[in-house]
Structures are given as structure tokens and as C-alpha cells.
Design a protein around this motif. Structure first.
Motif, PDB file in Angstrom:
ATOM      1  N   PHE A  89      30.499 -12.025  48.297  1.00  0.00           N
ATOM      2  CA  PHE A  89      30.889 -12.903  48.910  1.00  0.00           C
ATOM      3  C   PHE A  89      30.379 -14.195  48.298  1.00  0.00           C
ATOM      4  O   PHE A  89      31.137 -15.264  48.003  1.00  0.00           O
ATOM      5  CB  PHE A  89      30.582 -13.005  50.372  1.00  0.00           C
ATOM      6  N   VAL A  90      29.046 -14.197  47.775  1.00  0.00           N
ATOM      7  CA  VAL A  90      28.330 -15.255  47.300  1.00  0.00           C
ATOM      8  C   VAL A  90      29.078 -15.858  46.115  1.00  0.00           C
ATOM      9  O   VAL A  90      29.231 -16.702  45.429  1.00  0.00           O
ATOM     10  CB  VAL A  90      26.902 -15.326  47.586  1.00  0.00           C
ATOM     11  N   THR A  91      29.223 -14.678  44.924  1.00  0.00           N
ATOM     12  CA  THR A  91      29.818 -14.612  43.915  1.00  0.00           C
ATOM     13  C   THR A  91      31.250 -15.385  44.029  1.00  0.00           C
ATOM     14  O   THR A  91      31.519 -16.324  43.000  1.00  0.00           O
ATOM     15  CB  THR A  91      30.098 -13.342  43.098  1.00  0.00           C
ATOM     16  N   GLN A  92      31.989 -14.934  44.849  1.00  0.00           N
ATOM     17  CA  GLN A  92      33.358 -15.327  44.922  1.00  0.00           C
ATOM     18  C   GLN A  92      33.407 -16.791  45.528  1.00  0.00           C
ATOM     19  O   GLN A  92      34.268 -17.883  45.239  1.00  0.00           O
ATOM     20  CB  GLN A  92      34.062 -14.457  45.787  1.00  0.00           C
ATOM     21  N   TYR A  93      32.425 -16.981  46.631  1.00  0.00           N
ATOM     22  CA  TYR A  93      32.520 -18.445  47.416  1.00  0.00           C
ATOM     23  C   TYR A  93      32.071 -19.562  46.336  1.00  0.00           C
ATOM     24  O   TYR A  93      32.732 -20.478  46.186  1.00  0.00           O
ATOM     25  CB  TYR A  93      31.331 -18.374  48.506  1.00  0.00           C
ATOM     26  N   TYR A  94      30.939 -19.343  45.595  1.00  0.00           N
ATOM     27  CA  TYR A  94      30.791 -20.405  44.613  1.00  0.00           C
ATOM     28  C   TYR A  94      31.554 -20.574  43.389  1.00  0.00           C
ATOM     29  O   TYR A  94      31.618 -21.571  42.857  1.00  0.00           O
ATOM     30  CB  TYR A  94      29.163 -20.126  44.395  1.00  0.00           C
ATOM     31  N   HIS A  95      32.291 -19.278  42.856  1.00  0.00           N
ATOM     32  CA  HIS A  95      33.221 -19.768  41.832  1.00  0.00           C
ATOM     33  C   HIS A  95      34.400 -20.548  42.193  1.00  0.00           C
ATOM     34  O   HIS A  95      34.580 -21.303  41.577  1.00  0.00           O
ATOM     35  CB  HIS A  95      33.747 -18.212  41.729  1.00  0.00           C
ATOM     36  N   ILE A  96      34.966 -20.298  43.701  1.00  0.00           N
ATOM     37  CA  ILE A  96      36.223 -21.258  44.162  1.00  0.00           C
ATOM     38  C   ILE A  96      35.536 -22.636  44.436  1.00  0.00           C
ATOM     39  O   ILE A  96      36.069 -23.426  44.339  1.00  0.00           O
ATOM     40  CB  ILE A  96      36.579 -20.483  45.323  1.00  0.00           C
ATOM     41  N   LEU A  97      34.148 -22.792  44.903  1.00  0.00           N
ATOM     42  CA  LEU A  97      33.657 -23.781  45.379  1.00  0.00           C
ATOM     43  C   LEU A  97      33.601 -24.956  44.245  1.00  0.00           C
ATOM     44  O   LEU A  97      33.904 -26.020  44.415  1.00  0.00           O
ATOM     45  CB  LEU A  97      32.178 -23.759  45.987  1.00  0.00           C
ATOM     46  N   HIS A  98      33.431 -24.526  43.216  1.00  0.00           N
ATOM     47  CA  HIS A  98      33.138 -25.404  41.788  1.00  0.00           C
ATOM     48  C   HIS A  98      34.492 -25.574  40.952  1.00  0.00           C
ATOM     49  O   HIS A  98      34.688 -26.509  40.517  1.00  0.00           O
ATOM     50  CB  HIS A  98      32.260 -25.004  41.049  1.00  0.00           C
ATOM     51  N   VAL A 131      25.793  -5.386  49.091  1.00  0.00           N
ATOM     52  CA  VAL A 131      27.060  -5.573  48.476  1.00  0.00           C
ATOM     53  C   VAL A 131      28.160  -6.633  48.818  1.00  0.00           C
ATOM     54  O   VAL A 131      28.642  -7.177  48.179  1.00  0.00           O
ATOM     55  CB  VAL A 131      27.923  -4.154  48.438  1.00  0.00           C
ATOM     56  N   VAL A 132      28.364  -6.480  50.092  1.00  0.00           N
ATOM     57  CA  VAL A 132      29.264  -7.557  50.855  1.00  0.00           C
ATOM     58  C   VAL A 132      28.681  -9.135  50.375  1.00  0.00           C
ATOM     59  O   VAL A 132      29.548  -9.851  50.114  1.00  0.00           O
ATOM     60  CB  VAL A 132      29.360  -7.416  52.206  1.00  0.00           C
ATOM     61  N   GLY A 133      27.549  -9.059  50.810  1.00  0.00           N
ATOM     62  CA  GLY A 133      26.769 -10.331  50.665  1.00  0.00           C
ATOM     63  C   GLY A 133      26.977 -10.786  49.225  1.00  0.00           C
ATOM     64  O   GLY A 133      27.375 -12.068  48.819  1.00  0.00           O
ATOM     65  N   HIS A 190      27.235  -6.508  40.255  1.00  0.00           N
ATOM     66  CA  HIS A 190      26.499  -6.699  39.221  1.00  0.00           C
ATOM     67  C   HIS A 190      26.489  -8.187  38.574  1.00  0.00           C
ATOM     68  O   HIS A 190      25.342  -8.406  38.281  1.00  0.00           O
ATOM     69  CB  HIS A 190      27.103  -5.934  37.814  1.00  0.00           C
ATOM     70  N   LYS A 191      27.247  -9.022  38.798  1.00  0.00           N
ATOM     71  CA  LYS A 191      27.481 -10.229  38.325  1.00  0.00           C
ATOM     72  C   LYS A 191      26.463 -10.995  39.082  1.00  0.00           C
ATOM     73  O   LYS A 191      25.790 -12.055  38.826  1.00  0.00           O
ATOM     74  CB  LYS A 191      28.771 -10.804  38.380  1.00  0.00           C
ATOM     75  N   ALA A 192      26.553 -10.816  40.503  1.00  0.00           N
ATOM     76  CA  ALA A 192      25.606 -11.637  41.525  1.00  0.00           C
ATOM     77  C   ALA A 192      24.145 -11.374  41.254  1.00  0.00           C
ATOM     78  O   ALA A 192      23.376 -11.891  41.415  1.00  0.00           O
ATOM     79  CB  ALA A 192      26.112 -11.223  42.905  1.00  0.00           C
ATOM     80  N   LEU A 193      23.807 -10.309  40.605  1.00  0.00           N
ATOM     81  CA  LEU A 193      22.507  -9.729  40.471  1.00  0.00           C
ATOM     82  C   LEU A 193      21.986  -9.999  39.153  1.00  0.00           C
ATOM     83  O   LEU A 193      20.781  -9.973  38.911  1.00  0.00           O
ATOM     84  CB  LEU A 193      22.190  -8.062  40.780  1.00  0.00           C
ATOM     85  N   THR A 194      23.039 -10.512  38.151  1.00  0.00           N
ATOM     86  CA  THR A 194      22.483 -10.759  36.813  1.00  0.00           C
ATOM     87  C   THR A 194      22.522 -12.400  36.508  1.00  0.00           C
ATOM     88  O   THR A 194      22.914 -13.062  37.227  1.00  0.00           O
ATOM     89  CB  THR A 194      23.323  -9.990  35.609  1.00  0.00           C
ATOM     90  N   THR A 248      42.096 -16.553  55.268  1.00  0.00           N
ATOM     91  CA  THR A 248      41.087 -15.937  55.620  1.00  0.00           C
ATOM     92  C   THR A 248      40.508 -15.317  54.203  1.00  0.00           C
ATOM     93  O   THR A 248      41.389 -15.186  53.234  1.00  0.00           O
ATOM     94  CB  THR A 248      41.244 -14.875  56.489  1.00  0.00           C
ATOM     95  N   TRP A 249      39.381 -15.127  54.345  1.00  0.00           N
ATOM     96  CA  TRP A 249      38.563 -14.334  53.099  1.00  0.00           C
ATOM     97  C   TRP A 249      38.314 -13.138  53.519  1.00  0.00           C
ATOM     98  O   TRP A 249      37.904 -12.678  54.433  1.00  0.00           O
ATOM     99  CB  TRP A 249      37.472 -15.111  52.873  1.00  0.00           C
ATOM    100  N   MET A 250      38.729 -11.994  52.469  1.00  0.00           N
ATOM    101  CA  MET A 250      38.327 -10.619  52.819  1.00  0.00           C
ATOM    102  C   MET A 250      37.926  -9.827  51.798  1.00  0.00           C
ATOM    103  O   MET A 250      37.794 -10.325  50.568  1.00  0.00           O
ATOM    104  CB  MET A 250      39.770  -9.820  53.008  1.00  0.00           C
TER     105      MET A 250
END
Length: 228
Positions: free
Chosen positions: A22-31, A17-19, A224-228, A209-211
């Protein structure tokens, strides 16, 4: 008291769940807001990005990481995440390995892989290690030369040229074999238990920091968003 009991009864957030969150939020902000991505890191963080010759450049400190990420112009790309795998690691940290496809404005695209180590902090995690590499190119990597030394036995001396008293070969000394230590007789490895970090999910990065926050419907939404 009732609220405290409710929080205590909730199951801990898993590495998966954490991973995913994190990936969903990281790439949302990255772009969308690449100038804020450096806030996922700290000054002790290490970011690895490949150069044109295939060598990996390591960047540290938040300021240098920010300059490096902005120079790569991630805001001009969009990414499709293909897979996210997460694993609990040392001292409550989490290893995250992801694969994806990054598309430029001219619709050209490249497959990539990226790994993160999320280190725990007082509240949630920060990116301690980040390694990224494209998968569809074959640059000329620097050669790694390893010298191999082969030890051979000396050639035997013919018996007819050696006196009988000197013809006998003395017994070879027994080789000293390094001892292999087992953690314990029953094979168990002692584990130091530590208090699990509290995870939370935030919609915006407002500090350095990211939390990830636990016990929020946002966790399941991001999963759910990360898995779809």
C-alpha cells in the motif's frame, strides 16, 4: 478444481505485505498523479493535516480530500520512506505507521510521520483514517488547560472546645470502589472470527476504491521495493 485448490493452498496475505504494498503504491501515485490519490479514500474517510499553527485540520468526503491534497502540491515533492510498520486491527483492518523524508524542488527536506487505518471492504481495503505530521518543526500548539481540584480534610476541632459527648469522630464511611470486570476467569478475551478479506495489488487506480489482490507475483515485487 485444480485452480481452486491452488488458490486455497496459498497462505493469507499478512499485514506487513499489505502495508508495504500500500505505501509503495500510495506514494507512487501521490507524487506522479496527485489528482488520483483521493480514490484511495471514501466519503466516510478522515484525513488529518497540520496547519501552520500546529493544529490538525480534519477533512472528510472524497471531493474535499481531493481538494486538500491538491492544495498541498505533493507533486512538487519526492519522498524517501524510512520505515513501514503494519499491524492487524479491529474487524480485519490494518494499522500502518510510516516515517520518511520529503524533499522539495529546492532540495530542502523535512522528516515526517504518517499513519493509516486500512478498512476492509468487499475487495481489499480503503483508507478510513489518515494522519500526517512533520517531525522537524516545533510550532506553538494550542495550550490545553486542565483544572485540578484538591480535596482536603477539614481542620480538627480542639478537644477542650468540644463536649466529651461530641468529641468522638464518627467512623468514616467506607469508600465505594468501582468493580473491575475481567473478561473471563482464565483471562481469555472472546474473539469474533470473521472471514479474512481478499487482498489484491493493482498497478493503476481505475475506480473510486483502492484494492490489493492476493496470489500475485506483484505482491512480492512491491514488498521487495518497499523494503529496499
Amino acid at each position: 478444481m485444480a485452480a481452486a485448490a491452488e488458490v486455497a493452498a496459498q497462505p493469507p496475505v499478512t499485514a506487513e505485505v499489505v502495508g508495504n504494498a500500500f505505501v509503495t503504491q500510495y506514494y507512487h501515485i501521490l507524487h506522479l498523479s496527485p489528482g488520483l490519490v483521493h480514490r484511495f479514500y471514501q466519503d466516510v474517510s478522515k484525513l488529518g493535516r497540520p496547519e501552520e499553527d500546529g493544529s490538525m485540520t480534519i477533512t472528510t468526503t472524497m471531493q474535499a480530500i481531493n481538494e486538500k491534497l491538491l492544495a498541498l502540491n505533493y507533486g512538487d515533492f519526492r519522498s524517501e520512506i524510512k520505515s513501514v510498520d503494519s499491524q492487524e486491527s479491529f474487524r480485519g483492518g490494518i494499522n500502518v505507521l510510516l516515517t520518511g523524508y520529503m524533499t522539495a524542488k529546492d532540495n530542502s527536506g523535512r522528516y515526517f510521520a504518517q499513519s493509516f487505518f486500512l478498512a476492509p471492504q468487499d475487495r481489499g481495503y480503503f483508507v478510513l483514517n489518515d494522519m500526517f505530521r512533520y517531525l522537524d518543526s516545533s510550532p506553538s500548539y494550542p495550550a490545553v488547560v486542565t483544572e485540578i481540584v484538591v480535596l482536603t480534610s477539614p481542620e480538627p476541632v480542639p478537644e477542650n472546645n468540644v463536649p466529651a459527648s461530641e468529641n468522638k469522630t464518627p467512623p468514616a464511611e467506607e469508600a465505594v470502589v468501582g468493580e473491575v470486570c475481567n473478561p473471563s476467569e482464565n483471562g481469555d478475551v472472546p474473539i469474533v472470527e470473521e472471514e479474512a478479506p481478499v487482498a489484491e495489488v493493482v498497478d493503476q487506480v481505475e475506480d473510486d476504491t483502492w484494492m490489493i489482490v492476493e496470489s500475485s507475483a506483484r505482491v512480492e515485487e512491491l514488498k521487495h521495493k518497499a523494503l529496499t
